[in-house]
Design a protein around this motif. Structure first.
Motif, PDB file in Angstrom:
ATOM      1  N   GLY A 101       0.787  -1.237   0.000  1.00 52.05           N
ATOM      2  CA  GLY A 101       0.000   0.000   0.000  1.00 52.05           C
ATOM      3  C   GLY A 101       0.811   1.276   0.000  1.00 52.05           C
ATOM      4  N   THR A 102       2.121   1.160  -0.183  1.00 55.13           N
ATOM      5  CA  THR A 102       2.947   2.376  -0.212  1.00 55.13           C
ATOM      6  C   THR A 102       2.965   3.002  -1.605  1.00 55.13           C
ATOM      7  OG1 THR A 102       4.877   0.948  -0.507  1.00 55.13           O
ATOM      8  CG2 THR A 102       4.441   1.749   1.714  1.00 55.13           C
ATOM      9  N   GLY A 103       2.428   2.276  -2.586  1.00 54.25           N
ATOM     10  CA  GLY A 103       2.341   2.821  -3.942  1.00 54.25           C
ATOM     11  C   GLY A 103       3.355   2.237  -4.909  1.00 54.25           C
ATOM     12  N   LYS A 104       3.959   1.102  -4.546  1.00 51.51           N
ATOM     13  CA  LYS A 104       5.012   0.528  -5.398  1.00 51.51           C
ATOM     14  C   LYS A 104       4.520   0.243  -6.820  1.00 51.51           C
ATOM     15  CE  LYS A 104       5.702  -3.066  -2.848  1.00 51.51           C
ATOM     16  NZ  LYS A 104       4.653  -2.747  -1.860  1.00 51.51           N
ATOM     17  N   SER A 105       3.398  -0.508  -6.927  1.00 52.25           N
ATOM     18  CA  SER A 105       2.948  -0.931  -8.262  1.00 52.25           C
ATOM     19  C   SER A 105       2.521   0.255  -9.114  1.00 52.25           C
ATOM     20  CB  SER A 105       1.787  -1.919  -8.160  1.00 52.25           C
ATOM     21  OG  SER A 105       2.219  -3.087  -7.531  1.00 52.25           O
ATOM     22  N   SER A 106       1.682   1.130  -8.542  1.00 52.04           N
ATOM     23  CA  SER A 106       1.194   2.266  -9.336  1.00 52.04           C
ATOM     24  C   SER A 106       2.354   3.154  -9.773  1.00 52.04           C
ATOM     25  CB  SER A 106       0.206   3.126  -8.551  1.00 52.04           C
ATOM     26  OG  SER A 106      -0.421   2.406  -7.554  1.00 52.04           O
ATOM     27  N   THR A 107       3.267   3.427  -8.836  1.00 55.48           N
ATOM     28  CA  THR A 107       4.403   4.290  -9.157  1.00 55.48           C
ATOM     29  C   THR A 107       5.303   3.619 -10.198  1.00 55.48           C
ATOM     30  OG1 THR A 107       4.375   5.119  -6.885  1.00 55.48           O
ATOM     31  CG2 THR A 107       6.374   5.510  -8.156  1.00 55.48           C
ATOM     32  N   SER A 108       5.604   2.347  -9.961  1.00 57.74           N
ATOM     33  CA  SER A 108       6.558   1.653 -10.831  1.00 57.74           C
ATOM     34  C   SER A 108       6.059   1.563 -12.272  1.00 57.74           C
ATOM     35  CB  SER A 108       6.808   0.241 -10.302  1.00 57.74           C
ATOM     36  OG  SER A 108       7.326   0.294  -9.004  1.00 57.74           O
ATOM     37  N   LYS A 109       4.768   1.244 -12.434  1.00 56.40           N
ATOM     38  CA  LYS A 109       4.223   1.127 -13.801  1.00 56.40           C
ATOM     39  C   LYS A 109       4.317   2.475 -14.518  1.00 56.40           C
ATOM     40  CE  LYS A 109       0.569  -1.314 -12.365  1.00 56.40           C
ATOM     41  NZ  LYS A 109      -0.705  -2.018 -12.318  1.00 56.40           N
ATOM     42  N   ALA A 110       3.964   3.551 -13.808  1.00 59.39           N
ATOM     43  CA  ALA A 110       3.961   4.879 -14.433  1.00 59.39           C
ATOM     44  C   ALA A 110       5.383   5.338 -14.751  1.00 59.39           C
ATOM     45  CB  ALA A 110       3.275   5.885 -13.509  1.00 59.39           C
ATOM     46  N   VAL A 111       6.311   5.089 -13.841  1.00 60.90           N
ATOM     47  CA  VAL A 111       7.701   5.524 -14.068  1.00 60.90           C
ATOM     48  C   VAL A 111       8.306   4.732 -15.231  1.00 60.90           C
ATOM     49  CG1 VAL A 111      10.016   5.598 -13.052  1.00 60.90           C
ATOM     50  CG2 VAL A 111       8.033   6.289 -11.681  1.00 60.90           C
ATOM     51  N   ALA A 112       8.080   3.414 -15.228  1.00 60.98           N
ATOM     52  CA  ALA A 112       8.633   2.584 -16.305  1.00 60.98           C
ATOM     53  C   ALA A 112       8.054   3.003 -17.655  1.00 60.98           C
ATOM     54  CB  ALA A 112       8.344   1.111 -16.030  1.00 60.98           C
ATOM     55  N   THR A 113       6.756   3.315 -17.675  1.00 55.93           N
ATOM     56  CA  THR A 113       6.125   3.753 -18.932  1.00 55.93           C
ATOM     57  C   THR A 113       6.742   5.074 -19.397  1.00 55.93           C
ATOM     58  OG1 THR A 113       4.066   2.682 -18.278  1.00 55.93           O
ATOM     59  CG2 THR A 113       3.905   4.337 -20.017  1.00 55.93           C
ATOM     60  N   ALA A 114       6.884   6.010 -18.458  1.00 53.43           N
ATOM     61  CA  ALA A 114       7.404   7.339 -18.819  1.00 53.43           C
ATOM     62  C   ALA A 114       8.841   7.256 -19.328  1.00 53.43           C
ATOM     63  CB  ALA A 114       7.336   8.256 -17.606  1.00 53.43           C
ATOM     64  N   LEU A 115       9.624   6.316 -18.796  1.00 48.14           N
ATOM     65  CA  LEU A 115      11.054   6.288 -19.123  1.00 48.14           C
ATOM     66  C   LEU A 115      11.442   5.158 -20.079  1.00 48.14           C
ATOM     67  CD1 LEU A 115      12.492   7.163 -15.595  1.00 48.14           C
ATOM     68  CD2 LEU A 115      12.075   8.682 -17.525  1.00 48.14           C
TER      69      LEU A 115
END
Ligand SMILES: Nc1ncnc2c1ncn2[C@@H]1O[C@H](COP(=O)(O)OP(=O)(O)O)[C@@H](O)[C@H]1O
Ligand SMILES: Nc1ccn([C@H]2C[C@H](O)[C@@H](COP(=O)(O)OP(=O)(O)O)O2)c(=O)n1
Length: 233
Positions: A20-34
């Motif tokens: 619940g710290t936001g790992k999945s949501s953050t990781s997917k968005a960062v990987a997509t952006a970069l």
């Protein structure tokens, strides 16, 4: 004389932290952006747990779990826009999110044989990701990829995490906030307290407390951290 084109080595990013710290949501968005690949290692532990339940293995019996651990074939698709997970060719992306699997995954993932097999799988996926990869989990920075170029450890208060998880479950299964908080803390304690490769912040990880940040702010923070690392290479 011709000079060889300068190749930038693929960047490897590890993102760890409790539920619940936001790992999945953050990781997917960062990987997509970069333009990076993305690996959800929690989904792999959930997949092996799902297989144990499906096959009638008592998940509280560590020996039985260890004996069966090599049987299922787990395959992870690493496109951050459409990550996939299959067990023996079956799409298990839905079934691995049930409360039954969630309540049993810590016991299964504490079994050393399970961790050895899944860690090998994770390392081979990371090694094959030519353009770089972002791997999220609990022990990526400490054990799976200790030489990652960037390690991030996400945290958040139990209240914030329970509220996020409760919001997700609404309309599906139990939504009681206090029960969600208790279950989450129980899983944290099991994941942090196990002997083999527990949930832990690597010494050289950057800690980000997401309690009072929006998801967008967390994404921007991690994108900046990755870009700073890339600029140094
Ligand atoms: N900073 C944030 N603020 C509010 N909600 C968030 C934030 N980060 C994630 N969420 C939400 O919390 C829930 C859990 O996030 P998730 O990325 O699955 O966490 P984890 O992978 O660490 O368990 C999701 O519904 C997500 O949209
Ligand atoms: N690298 C990892 C990732 C997950 N696990 C285990 C411990 C976690 O409680 C479960 C499920 O992880 P997952 O990331 O799906 O959990 P949440 O989505 O954060 O609730 O898997 C692990 O032991 N090591």
């Amino acid at each position: 004389m011709e000079t060889a084109p300068r190749t930038v080595p693929a960047i490897i990013v590890a993102i760890d932290g409790p539920s619940g710290t936001g790992k999945s949501s953050t990781s997917k968005a960062v990987a997509t952006a970069l333009g990076l690949r993305y690996l959800d290692t929690g989904a792999q532990y959930r997949a092996i747990t799902w297989w144990m339940v499906e096959n009638g293995i008592d998940t509280a019996d560590a020996e039985a779990v260890a004996d069966a651990a090599a049987k299922p074939e787990i395959v992870s698709g690493t496109d951050p826009l459409a990550p996939t997970i299959t067990v023996d060719g079956i799409d298990v992306s839905g079934p691995i999110r049930t409360q039954e699997v969630t309540s049993k995954v810590s016991a299964v993932s504490a079994v050393p044989r399970v961790r050895t097999l899944i860690t090998e799988l994770q390392r081979s996926i990371a090694a094959g990701a030519e353009g770089g990869i972002l791997v999220e989990g609990r022990d990526i920075g400490t054990t799976v990829l200790p030489d990652a170029d960037l390690k991030v450890f996400l945290t958040a208060s139990p209240e914030a995490r329970a509220a996020r998880r409760s919001g997700e479950l609404k309309g599906k299964e139990a939504t009681d906030l206090a029960a969600t908080r208790e279950a989450l803390l129980r899983r944290d304690a099991a994941d942090s307290g196990r002997k083999t490769s527990p949930l832990a912040k690597a010494e050289d990880a950057v800690e980000v407390d997401t309690s009072d940040l929006t998801l967008q702010q967390v994404i921007e923070c991690v994108v900046t951290l990755v870009e700073e690392k890339r600029a140094l290479r």
